[in-house]
Design a protein around this motif. Structure first.
Motif, PDB file in Angstrom:
ATOM      1  N   GLY A 180       0.780  -1.221   0.000  1.00 55.75           N
ATOM      2  CA  GLY A 180       0.000   0.000   0.000  1.00 55.75           C
ATOM      3  C   GLY A 180       0.814   1.275   0.000  1.00 55.75           C
ATOM      4  N   ALA A 181       2.141   1.196   0.129  1.00 51.29           N
ATOM      5  CA  ALA A 181       2.948   2.415   0.164  1.00 51.29           C
ATOM      6  C   ALA A 181       2.978   3.059  -1.219  1.00 51.29           C
ATOM      7  N   MET A 182       3.229   4.367  -1.262  1.00 58.31           N
ATOM      8  CA  MET A 182       3.252   5.095  -2.528  1.00 58.31           C
ATOM      9  C   MET A 182       4.633   5.698  -2.748  1.00 58.31           C
ATOM     10  N   PRO A 183       5.506   5.009  -3.498  1.00 61.47           N
ATOM     11  CA  PRO A 183       6.853   5.524  -3.748  1.00 61.47           C
ATOM     12  C   PRO A 183       6.932   6.477  -4.933  1.00 61.47           C
ATOM     13  N   LEU A 184       5.846   6.600  -5.706  1.00 62.48           N
ATOM     14  CA  LEU A 184       5.872   7.369  -6.942  1.00 62.48           C
ATOM     15  C   LEU A 184       5.369   8.789  -6.753  1.00 62.48           C
ATOM     16  N   SER A 185       5.837   9.671  -7.624  1.00 56.72           N
ATOM     17  CA  SER A 185       5.337  11.041  -7.624  1.00 56.72           C
ATOM     18  C   SER A 185       3.947  11.070  -8.249  1.00 56.72           C
ATOM     19  N   ARG A 186       3.295  12.217  -8.142  1.00 56.32           N
ATOM     20  CA  ARG A 186       1.952  12.379  -8.723  1.00 56.32           C
ATOM     21  C   ARG A 186       1.961  12.075 -10.218  1.00 56.32           C
ATOM     22  N   ARG A 187       2.903  12.627 -10.962  1.00 56.90           N
ATOM     23  CA  ARG A 187       2.945  12.426 -12.403  1.00 56.90           C
ATOM     24  C   ARG A 187       3.330  10.987 -12.746  1.00 56.90           C
ATOM     25  N   TYR A 189       2.631   8.405 -11.030  1.00 55.83           N
ATOM     26  CA  TYR A 189       1.449   7.593 -10.754  1.00 55.83           C
ATOM     27  C   TYR A 189       0.467   7.668 -11.916  1.00 55.83           C
ATOM     28  N   GLN A 190       0.280   8.859 -12.481  1.00 56.45           N
ATOM     29  CA  GLN A 190      -0.598   9.000 -13.643  1.00 56.45           C
ATOM     30  C   GLN A 190      -0.067   8.196 -14.822  1.00 56.45           C
ATOM     31  N   VAL A 191       1.245   8.278 -15.049  1.00 59.06           N
ATOM     32  CA  VAL A 191       1.843   7.540 -16.160  1.00 59.06           C
ATOM     33  C   VAL A 191       1.664   6.036 -15.957  1.00 59.06           C
ATOM     34  N   LEU A 192       1.904   5.558 -14.740  1.00 53.31           N
ATOM     35  CA  LEU A 192       1.770   4.128 -14.461  1.00 53.31           C
ATOM     36  C   LEU A 192       0.330   3.663 -14.671  1.00 53.31           C
ATOM     37  N   GLN A 193      -0.656   4.481 -14.275  1.00 50.83           N
ATOM     38  CA  GLN A 193      -2.052   4.135 -14.508  1.00 50.83           C
ATOM     39  C   GLN A 193      -2.309   3.916 -15.998  1.00 50.83           C
ATOM     40  N   LEU A 194      -1.765   4.791 -16.825  1.00 53.45           N
ATOM     41  CA  LEU A 194      -1.996   4.696 -18.268  1.00 53.45           C
ATOM     42  C   LEU A 194      -1.198   3.560 -18.896  1.00 53.45           C
ATOM     43  N   VAL A 195      -0.011   3.292 -18.361  1.00 50.32           N
ATOM     44  CA  VAL A 195       0.750   2.126 -18.821  1.00 50.32           C
ATOM     45  C   VAL A 195      -0.055   0.856 -18.556  1.00 50.32           C
ATOM     46  N   ALA A 196      -0.681   0.777 -17.372  1.00 51.77           N
ATOM     47  CA  ALA A 196      -1.484  -0.393 -17.020  1.00 51.77           C
ATOM     48  C   ALA A 196      -2.705  -0.539 -17.918  1.00 51.77           C
ATOM     49  N   GLU A 197      -3.168   0.572 -18.501  1.00 54.12           N
ATOM     50  CA  GLU A 197      -4.300   0.524 -19.425  1.00 54.12           C
ATOM     51  C   GLU A 197      -3.871   0.107 -20.828  1.00 54.12           C
ATOM     52  N   GLY A 198      -2.560  -0.048 -21.029  1.00 45.91           N
ATOM     53  CA  GLY A 198      -2.055  -0.513 -22.307  1.00 45.91           C
ATOM     54  C   GLY A 198      -1.694   0.572 -23.290  1.00 45.91           C
ATOM     55  N   LEU A 199      -1.532   1.812 -22.824  1.00 43.76           N
ATOM     56  CA  LEU A 199      -1.231   2.915 -23.735  1.00 43.76           C
ATOM     57  C   LEU A 199       0.259   3.007 -24.031  1.00 43.76           C
ATOM     58  N   VAL A 219       8.769   6.790 -17.133  1.00 36.47           N
ATOM     59  CA  VAL A 219       8.718   5.329 -17.138  1.00 36.47           C
ATOM     60  C   VAL A 219      10.012   4.750 -16.561  1.00 36.47           C
ATOM     61  N   LYS A 220      11.145   5.316 -16.949  1.00 31.27           N
ATOM     62  CA  LYS A 220      12.424   4.849 -16.411  1.00 31.27           C
ATOM     63  C   LYS A 220      12.480   5.026 -14.902  1.00 31.27           C
ATOM     64  N   SER A 221      11.959   6.150 -14.422  1.00 27.26           N
ATOM     65  CA  SER A 221      11.938   6.406 -12.981  1.00 27.26           C
ATOM     66  C   SER A 221      11.030   5.413 -12.261  1.00 27.26           C
ATOM     67  N   ILE A 222       9.894   5.098 -12.879  1.00 28.52           N
ATOM     68  CA  ILE A 222       8.977   4.111 -12.298  1.00 28.52           C
ATOM     69  C   ILE A 222       9.658   2.753 -12.179  1.00 28.52           C
ATOM     70  N   LEU A 223      10.338   2.330 -13.244  1.00 25.10           N
ATOM     71  CA  LEU A 223      11.032   1.043 -13.220  1.00 25.10           C
ATOM     72  C   LEU A 223      12.091   1.010 -12.122  1.00 25.10           C
ATOM     73  N   ARG A 224      12.801   2.129 -11.979  1.00 21.96           N
ATOM     74  CA  ARG A 224      13.857   2.187 -10.957  1.00 21.96           C
ATOM     75  C   ARG A 224      13.261   2.131  -9.555  1.00 21.96           C
ATOM     76  N   LYS A 225      12.217   2.913  -9.317  1.00 27.43           N
ATOM     77  CA  LYS A 225      11.634   2.970  -7.969  1.00 27.43           C
ATOM     78  C   LYS A 225      10.957   1.667  -7.570  1.00 27.43           C
ATOM     79  N   LEU A 226      10.400   0.956  -8.548  1.00 27.49           N
ATOM     80  CA  LEU A 226       9.730  -0.305  -8.244  1.00 27.49           C
ATOM     81  C   LEU A 226      10.656  -1.508  -8.390  1.00 27.49           C
ATOM     82  N   THR A 227      11.909  -1.228  -8.752  1.00 21.74           N
ATOM     83  CA  THR A 227      12.890  -2.300  -9.001  1.00 21.74           C
ATOM     84  C   THR A 227      12.300  -3.303  -9.986  1.00 21.74           C
ATOM     85  N   ALA A 228      11.785  -2.778 -11.078  1.00 19.27           N
ATOM     86  CA  ALA A 228      11.127  -3.615 -12.083  1.00 19.27           C
ATOM     87  C   ALA A 228      12.020  -3.805 -13.297  1.00 19.27           C
TER      88      ALA A 228
END
Length: 266
Positions: A180-187, A189-199, A219-228
């Motif tokens: 439940g923790a939120m490591p991502l910034s506001r923007r 988080y928006q990008v990740l939501q849209l990535v999950a929608e397949g955009l 996207v690169k920052s998301i991958l780094r923060k989530l260790t993905a």
């Protein structure tokens, strides 16, 4: 606008805590996954003196877009759509003047959830099954006093339980933030939501009014923060750790991770 149904009104006058809202109409927006429930709330707003309809949204991304573009005075938010109160926190940080009213479903009717919602920035806590007149009164009270707890929930906010110590996580989950923790910034988080929608990045850039390169950076920052390892892995981690949540009831369900990012590798 994707998933947004706004109603344009003149720009609001900032709220002044402790002062009445007489002679001033409050713009009310609703964030809820159920269309008929949104319509019911719209009807309540339309027939309540001193309130006007500012729009509706059915997802986290649409809610943030709605608040950025329409700037409602009050947002009524379904607790099932925000189980970890990420959206509450992001809306509060994006516009500290907005009043957030959380409608609490029975499944979220716990001391821990209510304490989390208040800490995230919710100004009013009301049962989802509340009478329309009480909800209208809660909206007014929250806007005037910046805090309203429905009497039916007051006992649960008196002494919130201490959160239990986190248990040992599976091998992959220990790489991410606690549940439940939120490591991502506001923007991000928006990008990740849209990535999950397949955009794809280009489509995300158009929706968020960003350059494609800026989206790639997010996207690169998301991958780094989530260790993905990649976009698919990031979406999987996000759903598994509670950063992203599936839509409840009859709202559109996000694509599975392997399909959601199949088109978003550019």
């Amino acid at each position: 606008m994707r998933g947004i149904e706004p109603h344009r009104e003149p720009h609001r006058t900032p709220a002044v805590p402790g002062q009445p809202t007489a002679n001033r109409s409050l713009g009310v927006a609703v964030v809820d996954p159920i269309p008929i429930f949104r319509e019911g709330l719209a009807s309540m707003v339309h027939r309540t003196p001193g309130l006007h309809w500012a729009g509706q949204a059915a997802s986290h991304h649409a809610a943030m877009q709605l608040c950025e573009q329409v700037r409602p005075d009050v947002v009524i938010l379904d607790s099932a759509l925000d189980p970890h109160c990420h959206l509450t926190k992001l809306l509060n940080s994006g516009d500290p003047a907005v009043v957030l009213v959380t409608l609490v479903r029975d499944v979220n009717r716990t001391q821990q959830y209510l304490a989390t919602a208040i800490a995230a920035g919710a100004h009013a806590i009301v049962p989802r099954a509340v009478d329309p007149r009480r909800l209208a009164e809660a909206v007014r009270r929250a806007h005037t006093d910046r805090r309203y707890i429905d009497p039916a929930l007051a006992a649960l906010t008196a002494r919130p339980k201490r959160q239990p110590s986190p248990r040992a996580a599976p091998a992959e989950e220990h790489l991410t933030q606690p549940k439940g923790a939120m490591p991502l910034s506001r923007r991000e988080y928006q990008v990740l939501q849209l990535v999950a929608e397949g955009l794809e990045n280009s489509a995300i850039a158009k929706l968020l009014f960003l350059s494609v390169e800026t989206v790639r950076t997010h996207v690169k920052s998301i991958l780094r923060k989530l260790t993905a390892r990649d976009r698919t892995h990031a979406v999987t981690i996000a759903f598994r750790s509670g950063i992203l949540v599936t839509q409840s009831d009859d709202a559109p369900v996000p694509l599975p991770a392997d399909r959601a990012v199949a088109r978003g590798t550019h």
